[in-house]
Design an enzyme around this catalytic site. Structure first.
Site, PDB file in Angstrom:
ATOM      1  N   ASP A   1      -4.105   0.659  -9.477  1.00 47.08           N
ATOM      2  CA  ASP A   1      -5.500   0.323  -9.750  1.00 47.08           C
ATOM      3  C   ASP A   1      -5.696  -0.005 -11.235  1.00 47.08           C
ATOM      4  O   ASP A   1      -6.352  -0.986 -11.595  1.00 47.08           O
ATOM      5  CB  ASP A   1      -6.416   1.489  -9.359  1.00 47.08           C
ATOM      6  CG  ASP A   1      -6.154   1.969  -7.932  1.00 47.08           C
ATOM      7  OD1 ASP A   1      -5.545   1.210  -7.159  1.00 47.08           O
ATOM      8  OD2 ASP A   1      -6.546   3.105  -7.613  1.00 47.08           O
TER       9      ASP A   1
ATOM     10  N   GLU B   1      -6.501   9.924 -14.479  1.00 50.99           N
ATOM     11  CA  GLU B   1      -6.803  10.009 -13.038  1.00 50.99           C
ATOM     12  C   GLU B   1      -6.036  11.173 -12.400  1.00 50.99           C
ATOM     13  O   GLU B   1      -6.586  11.941 -11.613  1.00 50.99           O
ATOM     14  CB  GLU B   1      -6.406   8.676 -12.373  1.00 50.99           C
ATOM     15  CG  GLU B   1      -6.605   8.618 -10.891  1.00 50.99           C
ATOM     16  CD  GLU B   1      -8.027   8.245 -10.461  1.00 50.99           C
ATOM     17  OE1 GLU B   1      -8.699   7.520 -11.203  1.00 50.99           O
ATOM     18  OE2 GLU B   1      -8.438   8.711  -9.384  1.00 50.99           O
TER      19      GLU B   1
ATOM     20  N   GLY C   1     -16.653   4.562  -3.645  1.00 51.32           N
ATOM     21  CA  GLY C   1     -16.087   5.043  -2.383  1.00 51.32           C
ATOM     22  C   GLY C   1     -15.711   3.942  -1.409  1.00 51.32           C
ATOM     23  O   GLY C   1     -15.460   4.209  -0.238  1.00 51.32           O
ATOM     24  N   ALA C   2     -15.655   2.702  -1.871  1.00 50.95           N
ATOM     25  CA  ALA C   2     -15.330   1.594  -0.964  1.00 50.95           C
ATOM     26  C   ALA C   2     -13.848   1.245  -1.026  1.00 50.95           C
ATOM     27  O   ALA C   2     -13.402   0.313  -0.382  1.00 50.95           O
ATOM     28  CB  ALA C   2     -16.163   0.371  -1.312  1.00 50.95           C
TER      29      ALA C   2
ATOM     30  N   LEU D   1     -12.380   0.241  -3.798  1.00 51.74           N
ATOM     31  CA  LEU D   1     -12.217  -0.872  -4.741  1.00 51.74           C
ATOM     32  C   LEU D   1     -11.968  -0.365  -6.159  1.00 51.74           C
ATOM     33  O   LEU D   1     -12.130  -1.094  -7.133  1.00 51.74           O
ATOM     34  CB  LEU D   1     -13.451  -1.777  -4.714  1.00 51.74           C
ATOM     35  CG  LEU D   1     -13.764  -2.402  -3.349  1.00 51.74           C
ATOM     36  CD1 LEU D   1     -14.987  -3.300  -3.440  1.00 51.74           C
ATOM     37  CD2 LEU D   1     -12.578  -3.203  -2.815  1.00 51.74           C
ATOM     38  N   SER D   2     -11.584   0.893  -6.280  1.00 52.13           N
ATOM     39  CA  SER D   2     -11.185   1.467  -7.570  1.00 52.13           C
ATOM     40  C   SER D   2     -12.304   1.512  -8.587  1.00 52.13           C
ATOM     41  O   SER D   2     -12.120   1.129  -9.748  1.00 52.13           O
ATOM     42  CB  SER D   2      -9.996   0.716  -8.164  1.00 52.13           C
ATOM     43  OG  SER D   2      -8.895   0.894  -7.362  1.00 52.13           O
TER      44      SER D   2
ATOM     45  N   GLU E   1       0.835  -1.209   0.000  1.00 53.60           N
ATOM     46  CA  GLU E   1       0.000   0.000   0.000  1.00 53.60           C
ATOM     47  C   GLU E   1       0.868   1.256   0.000  1.00 53.60           C
ATOM     48  O   GLU E   1       1.808   1.363   0.798  1.00 53.60           O
ATOM     49  CB  GLU E   1      -0.902  -0.035   1.237  1.00 53.60           C
ATOM     50  CG  GLU E   1      -2.310   0.393   0.966  1.00 53.60           C
ATOM     51  CD  GLU E   1      -3.051  -0.550   0.027  1.00 53.60           C
ATOM     52  OE1 GLU E   1      -3.121  -0.221  -1.183  1.00 53.60           O
ATOM     53  OE2 GLU E   1      -3.567  -1.587   0.481  1.00 53.60           O
ATOM     54  N   HIS E   2       0.524   2.170  -0.901  1.00 52.75           N
ATOM     55  CA  HIS E   2       1.245   3.442  -1.106  1.00 52.75           C
ATOM     56  C   HIS E   2       2.664   3.198  -1.608  1.00 52.75           C
ATOM     57  O   HIS E   2       3.499   4.098  -1.567  1.00 52.75           O
ATOM     58  CB  HIS E   2       1.239   4.312   0.161  1.00 52.75           C
ATOM     59  CG  HIS E   2      -0.112   4.943   0.413  1.00 52.75           C
ATOM     60  ND1 HIS E   2      -0.388   6.249   0.156  1.00 52.75           N
ATOM     61  CD2 HIS E   2      -1.280   4.404   0.864  1.00 52.75           C
ATOM     62  CE1 HIS E   2      -1.652   6.516   0.462  1.00 52.75           C
ATOM     63  NE2 HIS E   2      -2.220   5.403   0.891  1.00 52.75           N
TER      64      HIS E   2
HETATM   65  C1  GLA Z   1      -5.161   4.363  -4.212  1.00 52.47           C
HETATM   66  C2  GLA Z   1      -4.376   4.808  -5.425  1.00 52.47           C
HETATM   67  C3  GLA Z   1      -3.293   3.806  -5.769  1.00 52.47           C
HETATM   68  C4  GLA Z   1      -2.445   3.456  -4.551  1.00 52.47           C
HETATM   69  C5  GLA Z   1      -3.330   3.157  -3.351  1.00 52.47           C
HETATM   70  C6  GLA Z   1      -2.532   2.970  -2.097  1.00 52.47           C
HETATM   71  O1  GLA Z   1      -5.884   3.202  -4.494  1.00 52.47           O
HETATM   72  O2  GLA Z   1      -5.246   4.970  -6.516  1.00 52.47           O
HETATM   73  O3  GLA Z   1      -2.501   4.297  -6.829  1.00 52.47           O
HETATM   74  O4  GLA Z   1      -1.514   4.471  -4.274  1.00 52.47           O
HETATM   75  O5  GLA Z   1      -4.299   4.153  -3.125  1.00 52.47           O
HETATM   76  O6  GLA Z   1      -1.768   1.823  -2.181  1.00 52.47           O
END
Ligand code: GLA
Length: 388
Positions: free
Chosen positions: A178, A166, A128-129, A131-132, A37-38
């Site tokens: 994502d 995006e 907004g969950a 889940l992209s 993550e991140h």
């Molecule tokens: C969001 C962003 C991703 C990623 C995550 C964190 O989903 O769209 O690019 O940075 O946060 O891992």
């Protein structure tokens, strides 16, 4: 009555909005990030998978230069001319759609002689969950136009196009996780991304073989990456990298942590420590999956959550409660997923405990007077495709 989104329902709404049948229907999924993550915007390692919740995009040809985008829920189609496409012109939900067309132009696609299109969007990716849902729209539109306009771009190139949309049209400073999961995912596989190398690899997950289900616990605490928290974390990472004299945090490893601690202020150090240790956890998760299967990755998921909660500070009490309750009731492992500050947590759980764990999380939320979460399972699924 609102039709349940599907290929046929999207084609039918297209016809209702535009008065003629579409030429084709494409779809792209949302994603769950298993771990990492991140790390994406830090040139790191990420391990998401595509889910069965999708966004469909039906396309029809026009003879003029107009782009129209409609969605079942909206009475009117949004409209823009190909001659007036720019991030500043794009607003609201249609920015995700038209932003992709603008980004194709930025990527080098000649839009000057091209006729417009009519587009109909429908989705069952919850908004907004975490889940992209936004990447699902972008990737469905990008793949549809790549085929319809015979652009010949690779899926990796479409990932860059969608990320640009995006970042610049929607205005969220995200990485490419994502869009990569949505365009490159395959059934039963995770997508191991090495952002610095620009490479990806499909890794079998074996959840079903091991009688495991992946539970999504959407806390319904809303979050948006165009808001401050996400950008602030990104800025901390960039500051940390600059102060350590490296081009990105990917250049630093666990052995560097004592030196990093001695150089950075305490908070920036913790932000950097999350990224450095999270990259290692992604590598360890993939190695563990390959050697011992998914039942062995629970501790890595737990360590990832703790790092996001304590070092990166992007969790919220609802996410912590969902994770702790799932694990206390028999989950193999659990962690928040996505950008944080709300959204969803995931739990890897034995099939026979899906209901019991869901009930326990509902009860724990009720006890704390939190809004009831939305809990459901997802299956690692095929990425973006043409459906009709
Ligand atoms: C969001 C962003 C991703 C990623 C995550 C964190 O989903 O769209 O690019 O940075 O946060 O891992």
């Amino acid at each position: 009555m609102i039709a349940i989104p599907s290929v046929a329902a999207t084609a039918a709404s297209f016809e209702q909005h535009y008065g003629y049948p579409p030429h084709g229907v494409w779809s792209a999924p949302g994603r769950v990030n298993l771990i990492g993550e991140h790390t994406d915007y830090n040139q790191g390692l990420v391990f998401p998978f595509a889910i069965e919740r999708r966004t469909w995009c039906a396309v029809g040809h026009r003879e003029d230069r107009i782009l129209r985008a409609a969605s079942g829920a909206m009475p009117d189609a949004a409209e823009v001319s190909l001659d007036e496409l720019g991030p500043e012109q794009l607003q609201g939900w249609s920015a995700y759609v038209f932003g992709v067309v603008w980004a194709l132009g930025q990527h080098g696609v000649d839009l000057s002689g091209r006729p417009g299109v009519d587009l109909e969007l429908a989705s069952d990716v919850p908004l907004g969950a975490g889940l992209s849902s936004s990447a699902a729209i972008e990737c469905a539109v990008a793949l549809a136009l790549n085929d319809e306009w015979e652009l010949g771009l690779t899926r990796e190139q479409l990932v860059s196009v969608c990320q640009l949309a995006e970042n610049k049209a929607v205005g969220a400073p995200t990485g490419n996780m994502d869009q990569s999961a949505s365009l490159l995912g395959q059934a039963d596989h995770g997508v191991l991304l090495d952002v610095r190398a620009g490479s990806s690899e499909l890794v079998p997950l074996h959840f079903a073989d091991e009688d495991l289900a992946l539970l999504v616990m959407d806390t319904r605490v809303s979050h948006a990456h165009a808001d401050g928290g996400y950008g602030a974390r990104r800025a901390s990472c960039e500051r940390g990298a600059a102060q350590m004299g490296v081009t990105s945090l990917r250049e630093l490893g666990p052995d560097d942590l004592p030196r990093i601690a001695a150089t950075l202020d305490e908070e920036t150090f913790r932000r950097v420590r999350h990224i450095v240790t999270e990259n290692q956890r992604v590598a360890d998760t993939v190695a563990t999956l390959r050697a011992s299967g998914p039942r062995a990755i629970g501790d890595l998921l737990a360590a990832s959550h703790a790092s996001m909660r304590d070092d990166f500070e992007i969790s919220v009490p609802e996410l912590d409660l969902a994770v702790a309750t799932a694990v206390a009731n028999g989950a193999i492992g659990a962690r928040m997923t996505g950008g944080g500050f709300g959204g969803a947590a995931i739990a890897l759980v034995p099939h026979n405990l899906v209901d019991a764990i869901g009930d326990a999380v509902h009860e724990a939320f009720a006890d704390r007077h939190f809004t009831q979460p939305n809990i459901f399972t997802v299956v690692p699924s095929q990425g973006a495709r043409r459906d009709a």
